[in-house]
Scaffold this active site. Structure first.
Site, PDB file in Angstrom:
ATOM      1  N   GLU A   1     -11.380  -3.739   6.419  1.00 41.57           N
ATOM      2  CA  GLU A   1     -10.476  -3.633   5.156  1.00 41.57           C
ATOM      3  C   GLU A   1      -9.074  -2.881   5.367  1.00 41.57           C
ATOM      4  OE1 GLU A   1      -9.128  -4.590   2.815  1.00 41.57           O
ATOM      5  OE2 GLU A   1     -10.808  -4.831   0.852  1.00 41.57           O
ATOM      6  N   ASP A   2      -8.015  -3.157   4.812  1.00 37.34           N
ATOM      7  CA  ASP A   2      -6.857  -2.134   5.392  1.00 37.34           C
ATOM      8  C   ASP A   2      -6.835  -1.079   4.431  1.00 37.34           C
ATOM      9  OD1 ASP A   2      -6.633  -4.098   2.832  1.00 37.34           O
ATOM     10  OD2 ASP A   2      -4.552  -4.124   3.110  1.00 37.34           O
TER      11      ASP A   2
ATOM     12  N   ASP B   1      -8.542   1.341  -2.355  1.00 36.15           N
ATOM     13  CA  ASP B   1      -7.758   2.148  -3.500  1.00 36.15           C
ATOM     14  C   ASP B   1      -8.750   2.226  -4.605  1.00 36.15           C
ATOM     15  OD1 ASP B   1      -5.802   2.627  -5.390  1.00 36.15           O
ATOM     16  OD2 ASP B   1      -4.555   0.867  -5.419  1.00 36.15           O
TER      17      ASP B   1
ATOM     18  N   PHE C   1       2.121   4.389  -3.161  1.00 35.63           N
ATOM     19  CA  PHE C   1       1.947   3.100  -2.919  1.00 35.63           C
ATOM     20  C   PHE C   1       2.565   2.577  -1.251  1.00 35.63           C
ATOM     21  CE2 PHE C   1       3.508  -1.494  -3.192  1.00 35.63           C
ATOM     22  CZ  PHE C   1       2.321  -1.974  -3.545  1.00 35.63           C
TER      23      PHE C   1
ATOM     24  N   ARG D   1       4.602  -7.487   4.736  1.00 40.45           N
ATOM     25  CA  ARG D   1       3.342  -7.054   5.647  1.00 40.45           C
ATOM     26  C   ARG D   1       3.436  -7.226   7.093  1.00 40.45           C
ATOM     27  NH1 ARG D   1      -1.214  -8.831   2.267  1.00 40.45           N
ATOM     28  NH2 ARG D   1      -0.639 -10.324   0.698  1.00 40.45           N
TER      29      ARG D   1
HETATM   30  C1  PRP Z   1      -5.691  -5.040  -1.222  1.00 41.29           C
HETATM   31  C2  PRP Z   1      -6.397  -4.708  -0.167  1.00 41.29           C
HETATM   32  C3  PRP Z   1      -7.851  -4.609  -0.331  1.00 41.29           C
HETATM   33  C4  PRP Z   1      -7.920  -4.243  -1.855  1.00 41.29           C
HETATM   34  C5  PRP Z   1      -8.078  -2.600  -2.108  1.00 41.29           C
HETATM   35  O1  PRP Z   1      -5.891  -6.535  -1.207  1.00 41.29           O
HETATM   36  O2  PRP Z   1      -6.011  -5.402   1.086  1.00 41.29           O
HETATM   37  O3  PRP Z   1      -8.481  -5.676  -0.060  1.00 41.29           O
HETATM   38  O4  PRP Z   1      -6.430  -4.793  -2.136  1.00 41.29           O
HETATM   39  O5  PRP Z   1      -7.796  -2.426  -3.526  1.00 41.29           O
HETATM   40  P1  PRP Z   1      -9.149  -1.905  -4.339  1.00 41.29           P
HETATM   41  O6  PRP Z   1      -9.572  -0.878  -3.311  1.00 41.29           O
HETATM   42  O7  PRP Z   1      -8.513  -1.348  -5.406  1.00 41.29           O
HETATM   43  O8  PRP Z   1     -10.314  -2.941  -4.705  1.00 41.29           O
HETATM   44  P2  PRP Z   1      -5.313  -7.642  -2.281  1.00 41.29           P
HETATM   45  O9  PRP Z   1      -6.277  -8.017  -3.264  1.00 41.29           O
HETATM   46  O10 PRP Z   1      -3.786  -6.831  -2.758  1.00 41.29           O
HETATM   47  O11 PRP Z   1      -5.072  -8.894  -1.335  1.00 41.29           O
HETATM   48  P3  PRP Z   1      -4.411  -8.808  -0.002  1.00 41.29           P
HETATM   49  O12 PRP Z   1      -5.107  -8.187   0.857  1.00 41.29           O
HETATM   50  O13 PRP Z   1      -4.160 -10.267   0.136  1.00 41.29           O
HETATM   51  O14 PRP Z   1      -2.822  -7.986  -0.093  1.00 41.29           O
END
Ligand code: PRP
Length: 183
Positions: A103-104, A107, A156, A169
């Site tokens: 994961e990146d 949150d 953010f 990105r």
């Molecule tokens: C973002 C990020 C994680 C997730 C984290 O994905 O890449 O997968 O949110 O948030 P959380 O801990 O509150 O669940 P997003 O749904 O924005 O999609 P993306 O990766 O395509 O940007």
């Protein structure tokens, strides 16, 4: 002609390209030791983790398999509900495999918790998690990734795969957006 650059919208660089690279090298070294001989499957959570995943995988010295999953969280009044919809599932069966979810950012932690439960139910030999970033905020269900790049504040952030409305990105670093960019 006015030239618009993504860099103009960044208020502050939080993690530079060099800082990220150095940490990813450390993580890959650790993972190469921990997964040596296990032929693990590294799962990229699209799209945010794509840069981290690509850099991490190419630095691995042991054999790995690669696969991708895309999810979207259902939101209610702009708040994440913890219910995740699979947009693209893994290509192959993971039964008996050593799985690492990449994961990146953590949150709320709901996405990673959901994915760990989902893939854990498919009877892998093991399922672990790595996140480049984890926000230091209180959450309904605490989540502890097995490997973590950086623990950050609650800002953010965008860049290195992370987006705002799908922009930014491609920035090579992780930075904080100028407030006027999204107000
Ligand atoms: C973002 C990020 C994680 C997730 C984290 O994905 O890449 O997968 O949110 O948030 P959380 O801990 O509150 O669940 P997003 O749904 O924005 O999609 P993306 O990766 O395509 O940007």
């Amino acid at each position: 002609m006015k030239i618009t650059t993504a860099e103009n919208d960044i208020q502050e660089i939080l993690y530079s390209e060099e800082t990220i690279k150095a940490r990813v090298v450390e993580l890959a070294k650790q993972l190469s030791v921990d997964y040596n001989g296990l032929d693990p499957l590294f799962v990229c959570v699209l799209k945010g983790a794509s840069f981290f995943y690509a850099d991490l995988c190419r630095l691995m010295s042991c054999r790995i398999f690669m696969d991708f999953i895309a999810v979207s969280s259902y939101e209610s009044n702009a708040k994440s509900t913890g219910v995740v919809r699979i947009i693209k599932d893994l290509d192959k069966n993971i039964t008996g495999k050593h799985v690492l979810i990449v994961e990146d950012i953590i949150d709320t932690g709901l996405t990673l918790a959901y994915l760990k439960d989902l893939l854990g139910a498919r009877k892998p030999a093991s399922v672990k998690t790595i996140s480049l970033l984890q926000k230091d905020i209180p959450r309904p269900r605490e989540i502890h990734p097995d490997y973590l790049g950086f623990r950050m504040g609650s800002q953010f952030v965008v860049g290195y795969g992370l987006d705002y409305s799908d922009y930014y990105r491609n920035l090579p670093y992780i930075g904080i957006l100028k407030p006027e960019t999204y107000s």
